[in-house]
Scaffold this motif. Structure first.
Motif, PDB file in Angstrom:
ATOM      1  N   THR A  47     -13.910   8.627  -4.503  1.00 12.57           N
ATOM      2  CA  THR A  47     -14.487   7.857  -5.595  1.00 12.57           C
ATOM      3  C   THR A  47     -13.325   7.283  -6.381  1.00 12.57           C
ATOM      4  OG1 THR A  47     -16.326   9.410  -5.715  1.00 12.57           O
ATOM      5  CG2 THR A  47     -16.014   7.946  -7.577  1.00 12.57           C
ATOM      6  N   LEU A  48     -13.228   5.965  -6.430  1.00 16.29           N
ATOM      7  CA  LEU A  48     -12.100   5.306  -7.092  1.00 16.29           C
ATOM      8  C   LEU A  48     -12.426   5.128  -8.570  1.00 16.29           C
ATOM      9  CD1 LEU A  48     -11.388   2.640  -4.349  1.00 16.29           C
ATOM     10  CD2 LEU A  48     -10.274   4.848  -4.659  1.00 16.29           C
ATOM     11  N   GLY A 105      -6.397   1.437 -11.630  1.00 19.12           N
ATOM     12  CA  GLY A 105      -5.654   1.611 -10.385  1.00 19.12           C
ATOM     13  C   GLY A 105      -6.573   1.728  -9.183  1.00 19.12           C
ATOM     14  N   GLY A 106      -7.648   2.483  -9.325  1.00 22.37           N
ATOM     15  CA  GLY A 106      -8.614   2.607  -8.242  1.00 22.37           C
ATOM     16  C   GLY A 106      -9.314   1.301  -7.946  1.00 22.37           C
ATOM     17  N   VAL A 117      -8.081  -1.786  -8.493  1.00 23.01           N
ATOM     18  CA  VAL A 117      -7.121  -2.684  -7.843  1.00 23.01           C
ATOM     19  C   VAL A 117      -6.904  -2.270  -6.389  1.00 23.01           C
ATOM     20  CG1 VAL A 117      -4.717  -3.461  -7.864  1.00 23.01           C
ATOM     21  CG2 VAL A 117      -5.998  -3.321  -9.992  1.00 23.01           C
ATOM     22  N   PHE A 118      -6.756  -0.982  -6.149  1.00 27.05           N
ATOM     23  CA  PHE A 118      -6.560  -0.498  -4.789  1.00 27.05           C
ATOM     24  C   PHE A 118      -7.757  -0.836  -3.912  1.00 27.05           C
ATOM     25  CE2 PHE A 118      -7.151   2.933  -1.660  1.00 27.05           C
ATOM     26  CZ  PHE A 118      -6.030   2.708  -0.895  1.00 27.05           C
ATOM     27  N   GLY A 119      -8.957  -0.592  -4.402  1.00 26.26           N
ATOM     28  CA  GLY A 119     -10.164  -0.896  -3.638  1.00 26.26           C
ATOM     29  C   GLY A 119     -10.303  -2.377  -3.342  1.00 26.26           C
ATOM     30  N   MET A 120     -10.033  -3.217  -4.325  1.00 24.67           N
ATOM     31  CA  MET A 120     -10.115  -4.660  -4.114  1.00 24.67           C
ATOM     32  C   MET A 120      -9.071  -5.135  -3.106  1.00 24.67           C
ATOM     33  SD  MET A 120     -12.534  -6.217  -5.603  1.00 24.67           S
ATOM     34  CE  MET A 120     -13.632  -4.853  -5.348  1.00 24.67           C
ATOM     35  N   LEU A 121      -7.873  -4.576  -3.167  1.00 24.39           N
ATOM     36  CA  LEU A 121      -6.817  -4.956  -2.231  1.00 24.39           C
ATOM     37  C   LEU A 121      -7.209  -4.591  -0.801  1.00 24.39           C
ATOM     38  CD1 LEU A 121      -3.917  -6.030  -1.754  1.00 24.39           C
ATOM     39  CD2 LEU A 121      -3.154  -3.681  -2.014  1.00 24.39           C
ATOM     40  N   VAL A 122      -7.719  -3.401  -0.610  1.00 21.84           N
ATOM     41  CA  VAL A 122      -8.089  -2.957   0.735  1.00 21.84           C
ATOM     42  C   VAL A 122      -9.274  -3.764   1.266  1.00 21.84           C
ATOM     43  CG1 VAL A 122      -9.020  -1.018   2.050  1.00 21.84           C
ATOM     44  CG2 VAL A 122      -7.144  -0.649   0.464  1.00 21.84           C
ATOM     45  N   TYR A 123     -10.284  -3.981   0.446  1.00 22.74           N
ATOM     46  CA  TYR A 123     -11.467  -4.689   0.907  1.00 22.74           C
ATOM     47  C   TYR A 123     -11.240  -6.190   1.049  1.00 22.74           C
ATOM     48  CZ  TYR A 123     -14.287  -0.511   0.464  1.00 22.74           C
ATOM     49  OH  TYR A 123     -14.810   0.754   0.627  1.00 22.74           O
ATOM     50  N   ALA A 124     -10.272  -6.761   0.351  1.00 19.81           N
ATOM     51  CA  ALA A 124     -10.009  -8.196   0.438  1.00 19.81           C
ATOM     52  C   ALA A 124      -8.967  -8.541   1.495  1.00 19.81           C
ATOM     53  CB  ALA A 124      -9.551  -8.721  -0.919  1.00 19.81           C
ATOM     54  N   ALA A 125      -8.270  -7.571   2.033  1.00 15.95           N
ATOM     55  CA  ALA A 125      -7.175  -7.849   2.961  1.00 15.95           C
ATOM     56  C   ALA A 125      -7.653  -8.539   4.234  1.00 15.95           C
ATOM     57  CB  ALA A 125      -6.434  -6.558   3.305  1.00 15.95           C
ATOM     58  N   LEU A 171       0.822  -1.212   0.000  1.00 17.52           N
ATOM     59  CA  LEU A 171       0.000   0.000   0.000  1.00 17.52           C
ATOM     60  C   LEU A 171       0.852   1.257   0.000  1.00 17.52           C
ATOM     61  CD1 LEU A 171      -2.845  -0.975   2.482  1.00 17.52           C
ATOM     62  CD2 LEU A 171      -2.998  -0.747   0.010  1.00 17.52           C
ATOM     63  N   ARG A 172       1.962   1.257   0.698  1.00 19.54           N
ATOM     64  CA  ARG A 172       2.782   2.467   0.819  1.00 19.54           C
ATOM     65  C   ARG A 172       3.536   2.776  -0.469  1.00 19.54           C
ATOM     66  NH1 ARG A 172       2.671   7.151   3.026  1.00 19.54           N
ATOM     67  NH2 ARG A 172       4.718   8.039   3.232  1.00 19.54           N
TER      68      ARG A 172
END
Length: 97
Positions: free
Chosen positions: A50-51, A55-56, A58-66, A29-30
């Protein structure tokens, strides 16, 4: 206090997995998305943003799936009593040298 220490000693693999998982997640993430997961300001921006674009997404999926991935892998480690991914042992890495 003794119960907490005994619990940690009996589940040391889960403690190791938690440390490595959040370290790897923080690195991704960093340095890929420039998002500091230990800052309340970034979380406020994330929940009010609003993603857009790939890129938005992928970022949203990464955060919500973590969190679900962490819970599932922790349950597997708890049941099998072994790590899913073998963490490198630095001493064994330099042994042939």
């Amino acid at each position: 206090m003794k119960k907490i220490i005994d619990f940690i000693k009996s589940n040391i693999l889960i403690v190791k997995w938690t440390a490595w998982y959040f370290f790897a997640l923080w690195l991704i993430l960093r340095f890929v998305f420039n998002f500091d997961m230990f800052s309340a300001h970034y979380w406020w921006k994330f929940f009010h943003a609003t993603l857009h674009g790939f890129g938005g997404f992928v970022f949203g999926m990464l955060v919500y799936a973590a969190i679900p991935v962490y819970i599932a892998t922790t349950m597997i480690i708890y049941r099998k009593k072994e790590l899913i991914i073998t963490i490198l042992n630095v001493k064994k890495l330099f042994l042939p040298i």
